[in-house]
Design an enzyme around this catalytic site. Structure first.
Site, PDB file in Angstrom:
ATOM      1  N   HIS A  87      47.350  60.841  11.437  1.00  0.00           N
ATOM      2  CA  HIS A  87      48.395  61.291  10.511  1.00  0.00           C
ATOM      3  C   HIS A  87      49.766  60.674  10.773  1.00  0.00           C
ATOM      4  O   HIS A  87      50.669  60.826   9.945  1.00  0.00           O
ATOM      5  CB  HIS A  87      48.473  62.822  10.514  1.00  0.00           C
ATOM      6  CG  HIS A  87      48.812  63.407   9.174  1.00  0.00           C
ATOM      7  ND1 HIS A  87      48.532  64.710   8.829  1.00  0.00           N
ATOM      8  CD2 HIS A  87      49.417  62.869   8.077  1.00  0.00           C
ATOM      9  CE1 HIS A  87      48.951  64.935   7.592  1.00  0.00           C
ATOM     10  NE2 HIS A  87      49.491  63.836   7.112  1.00  0.00           N
ATOM     11  N   ASP A 111      47.144  70.676   5.360  1.00  0.00           N
ATOM     12  CA  ASP A 111      46.829  70.421   6.768  1.00  0.00           C
ATOM     13  C   ASP A 111      46.500  71.734   7.481  1.00  0.00           C
ATOM     14  O   ASP A 111      47.086  72.774   7.159  1.00  0.00           O
ATOM     15  CB  ASP A 111      48.073  69.784   7.419  1.00  0.00           C
ATOM     16  CG  ASP A 111      47.767  68.990   8.670  1.00  0.00           C
ATOM     17  OD1 ASP A 111      46.940  69.447   9.482  1.00  0.00           O
ATOM     18  OD2 ASP A 111      48.376  67.921   8.836  1.00  0.00           O
ATOM     19  N   HIS A 113      47.254  71.962  10.550  1.00  0.00           N
ATOM     20  CA  HIS A 113      48.322  71.991  11.564  1.00  0.00           C
ATOM     21  C   HIS A 113      49.686  71.835  10.892  1.00  0.00           C
ATOM     22  O   HIS A 113      49.763  71.374   9.753  1.00  0.00           O
ATOM     23  CB  HIS A 113      48.121  70.846  12.559  1.00  0.00           C
ATOM     24  CG  HIS A 113      46.733  70.779  13.118  1.00  0.00           C
ATOM     25  ND1 HIS A 113      45.763  69.944  12.604  1.00  0.00           N
ATOM     26  CD2 HIS A 113      46.151  71.460  14.128  1.00  0.00           C
ATOM     27  CE1 HIS A 113      44.629  70.111  13.282  1.00  0.00           C
ATOM     28  NE2 HIS A 113      44.825  71.026  14.213  1.00  0.00           N
ATOM     29  N   ASP A 115      52.114  69.902  12.310  1.00  0.00           N
ATOM     30  CA  ASP A 115      52.552  68.531  12.630  1.00  0.00           C
ATOM     31  C   ASP A 115      54.070  68.419  12.675  1.00  0.00           C
ATOM     32  O   ASP A 115      54.644  67.430  12.230  1.00  0.00           O
ATOM     33  CB  ASP A 115      51.969  67.526  11.616  1.00  0.00           C
ATOM     34  CG  ASP A 115      50.471  67.326  11.802  1.00  0.00           C
ATOM     35  OD1 ASP A 115      49.903  67.879  12.772  1.00  0.00           O
ATOM     36  OD2 ASP A 115      49.866  66.613  10.978  1.00  0.00           O
ATOM     37  N   HIS A 128      50.635  62.188  16.203  1.00  0.00           N
ATOM     38  CA  HIS A 128      50.117  62.738  14.935  1.00  0.00           C
ATOM     39  C   HIS A 128      50.418  64.241  14.823  1.00  0.00           C
ATOM     40  O   HIS A 128      50.190  64.821  13.756  1.00  0.00           O
ATOM     41  CB  HIS A 128      48.614  62.450  14.754  1.00  0.00           C
ATOM     42  CG  HIS A 128      47.697  63.298  15.586  1.00  0.00           C
ATOM     43  ND1 HIS A 128      46.360  63.451  15.308  1.00  0.00           N
ATOM     44  CD2 HIS A 128      47.913  64.027  16.706  1.00  0.00           C
ATOM     45  CE1 HIS A 128      45.796  64.246  16.195  1.00  0.00           C
ATOM     46  NE2 HIS A 128      46.712  64.605  17.059  1.00  0.00           N
ATOM     47  N   ASP A 213      45.547  65.973   5.053  1.00  0.00           N
ATOM     48  CA  ASP A 213      44.814  65.829   6.313  1.00  0.00           C
ATOM     49  C   ASP A 213      43.470  66.523   6.108  1.00  0.00           C
ATOM     50  O   ASP A 213      43.424  67.718   5.775  1.00  0.00           O
ATOM     51  CB  ASP A 213      45.610  66.488   7.441  1.00  0.00           C
ATOM     52  CG  ASP A 213      45.000  66.236   8.808  1.00  0.00           C
ATOM     53  OD1 ASP A 213      43.752  66.217   8.912  1.00  0.00           O
ATOM     54  OD2 ASP A 213      45.762  66.071   9.780  1.00  0.00           O
ATOM     55  N   ASP A 215      41.468  67.766   7.989  1.00  0.00           N
ATOM     56  CA  ASP A 215      41.173  68.941   8.818  1.00  0.00           C
ATOM     57  C   ASP A 215      41.643  70.243   8.153  1.00  0.00           C
ATOM     58  O   ASP A 215      41.310  71.340   8.621  1.00  0.00           O
ATOM     59  CB  ASP A 215      41.682  68.790  10.257  1.00  0.00           C
ATOM     60  CG  ASP A 215      43.193  68.680  10.383  1.00  0.00           C
ATOM     61  OD1 ASP A 215      43.923  69.263   9.562  1.00  0.00           O
ATOM     62  OD2 ASP A 215      43.644  67.998  11.333  1.00  0.00           O
ATOM     63  N   GLU A 257      43.112  61.210   8.890  1.00  0.00           N
ATOM     64  CA  GLU A 257      42.372  61.847   9.998  1.00  0.00           C
ATOM     65  C   GLU A 257      40.846  61.799   9.839  1.00  0.00           C
ATOM     66  O   GLU A 257      40.132  62.404  10.640  1.00  0.00           O
ATOM     67  CB  GLU A 257      42.846  63.291  10.258  1.00  0.00           C
ATOM     68  CG  GLU A 257      44.275  63.392  10.788  1.00  0.00           C
ATOM     69  CD  GLU A 257      44.431  63.044  12.278  1.00  0.00           C
ATOM     70  OE1 GLU A 257      43.450  63.140  13.048  1.00  0.00           O
ATOM     71  OE2 GLU A 257      45.550  62.641  12.675  1.00  0.00           O
TER      72      GLU A 257
HETATM   73  N1  LIG Z   1      47.359  65.297  12.591  1.00  0.00           N
HETATM   74  C1  LIG Z   1      46.746  66.147  13.371  1.00  0.00           C
HETATM   75  N2  LIG Z   1      45.432  66.241  13.392  1.00  0.00           N
HETATM   76  N3  LIG Z   1      47.501  66.895  14.187  1.00  0.00           N
HETATM   77  C2  LIG Z   1      46.973  67.784  15.133  1.00  0.00           C
HETATM   78  C3  LIG Z   1      48.012  68.283  16.063  1.00  0.00           C
HETATM   79  C4  LIG Z   1      47.451  69.214  17.078  1.00  0.00           C
HETATM   80  C5  LIG Z   1      48.466  69.783  18.030  1.00  0.00           C
HETATM   81  N4  LIG Z   1      49.391  70.671  17.360  1.00  0.00           N
HETATM   82  C6  LIG Z   1      49.208  68.660  18.732  1.00  0.00           C
HETATM   83  O1  LIG Z   1      50.386  68.511  18.510  1.00  0.00           O
HETATM   84  O2  LIG Z   1      48.609  67.928  19.483  1.00  0.00           O
END
Ligand SMILES: NC(=[NH2+])NCCC[C@H](N)C(=O)O
Length: 285
Positions: A87, A111, A113, A115, A128, A213, A215, A257
């Site tokens: 990402h 997403d 998350h 991010d 990411h 994303d 996920d 992702e």
């Molecule tokens: N783009 C993504 N899949 N981000 C996931 C981040 C997961 C976690 N919050 C981190 O900073 O490591």
């Protein structure tokens, strides 16, 4: 209008080297005719493996500037569809779409998350986990490619959230970004939340974009992602909710992702293809 697919073979800022292969795997797959065969080109990263901040910064900066220039050059040919990559490629995409911040856009960030870390709050130091904060103007200054934010926080929404760490919600709340957690989505219904979020982002003066994303989608429909989180969005419900939304001011789409090494029976590829088609509406390769 036509869409133009641009590959971002990024993994330096991610959690798994597999992300790097995503655009190439898709371009060679049986879904490629529906996605477009990277007719807008491909940007690579070297090395091919994830590095934590700050080691990842020089390569990430280089590749994001390259991606941004490519998006800038190609956007006149049609709607840019950027295929990541981890990402962190969002820094390249949205700097390119906005002419390095000259025309800030609204952004719908779908997403699991938030991010929205900076290096000071990130437990993993994977970049990411930081791109949304950077697009809003906060984080390592070497990655603020335009010197400030390129997304208007009042026209920004995050949808599908179920995993974050201390510092992230505080940052988004302070900036005035609206985020929809899975709890809220279950309570109020996905369609209502999608419509509300779409309305918020699409009122931005210079148009808006969608950063998806994979996920965010429940792992039943998209197992091939680098940081899966259970309890995500239902694919059929999301496809349904995206129907009929106004797209006149849509400036670009990004899907990130995808990790081909972790996919099962091409399930994630199929999900990705269906979502890109739903998001771009009438624009086809
Ligand atoms: N783009 C993504 N899949 N981000 C996931 C981040 C997961 C976690 N919050 C981190 O900073 O490591």
């Amino acid at each position: 209008m036509k869409s133009v697919a641009i590959g971002a073979g990024f993994a330096v800022g991610g959690a798994d080297a597999g992300n790097r292969a995503a655009p190439v795997v898709l371009a060679r797959s049986r879904f490629s005719s529906r996605l477009g065969t990277l007719d807008g080109g491909l940007v690579w990263q070297c090395p091919a493996t994830p590095l934590p901040w700050p080691d990842s910064v020089p390569e990430l900066r280089r590749s994001c500037i390259q991606l941004a220039r490519r998006v800038e050059r190609q956007r006149h040919r049609g709607l840019p569809v950027i295929i990541g990559g981890d990402h962190s490629c969002a820094l390249g995409t949205w700097n390119g779409v906005t002419g390095f911040g000259r025309y800030p856009v609204g952004l719908l960030w779908i997403d699991a998350h938030l991010d929205s870390h900076t290096p000071f709050t990130s437990p993993s130091r994977h970049i990411h986990g930081m791109p949304l904060a950077l697009l809003l103007g906060e984080g390592d200054s070497r990655l603020l490619l335009s010197g400030s934010g390129v997304v208007d926080p009042r026209c920004c929404a995050v949808l599908g959230v179920r995993s974050f760490e201390a510092g992230e919600p505080e940052r988004l709340n302070r900036l005035g970004v609206r985020f929809y957690t899975m709890d809220e989505i279950r309570r109020r219904g996905l369609r209502v939340c999608v419509q509300e979020a779409w309305h918020r982002v699409s009122r931005a003066r210079h148009g808006f974009g969608v950063s998806l994303d994979l996920d965010a989608i429940d792992p039943r429909f998209a197992p091939g992602v680098s940081v899966p989180e259970p309890g995500g969005l239902s694919l059929p419900h999301l496809l349904q909710s995206l129907r009929g939304l106004p797209r006149q001011r849509l400036r670009a789409i990004e899907v990130v992702e995808f990790n081909p090494l972790l996919d099962r029976d091409e399930r994630t590829q199929r999900t990705l293809t269906r979502l890109v088609n739903a998001l771009r509406g009438n624009c086809r390769p």
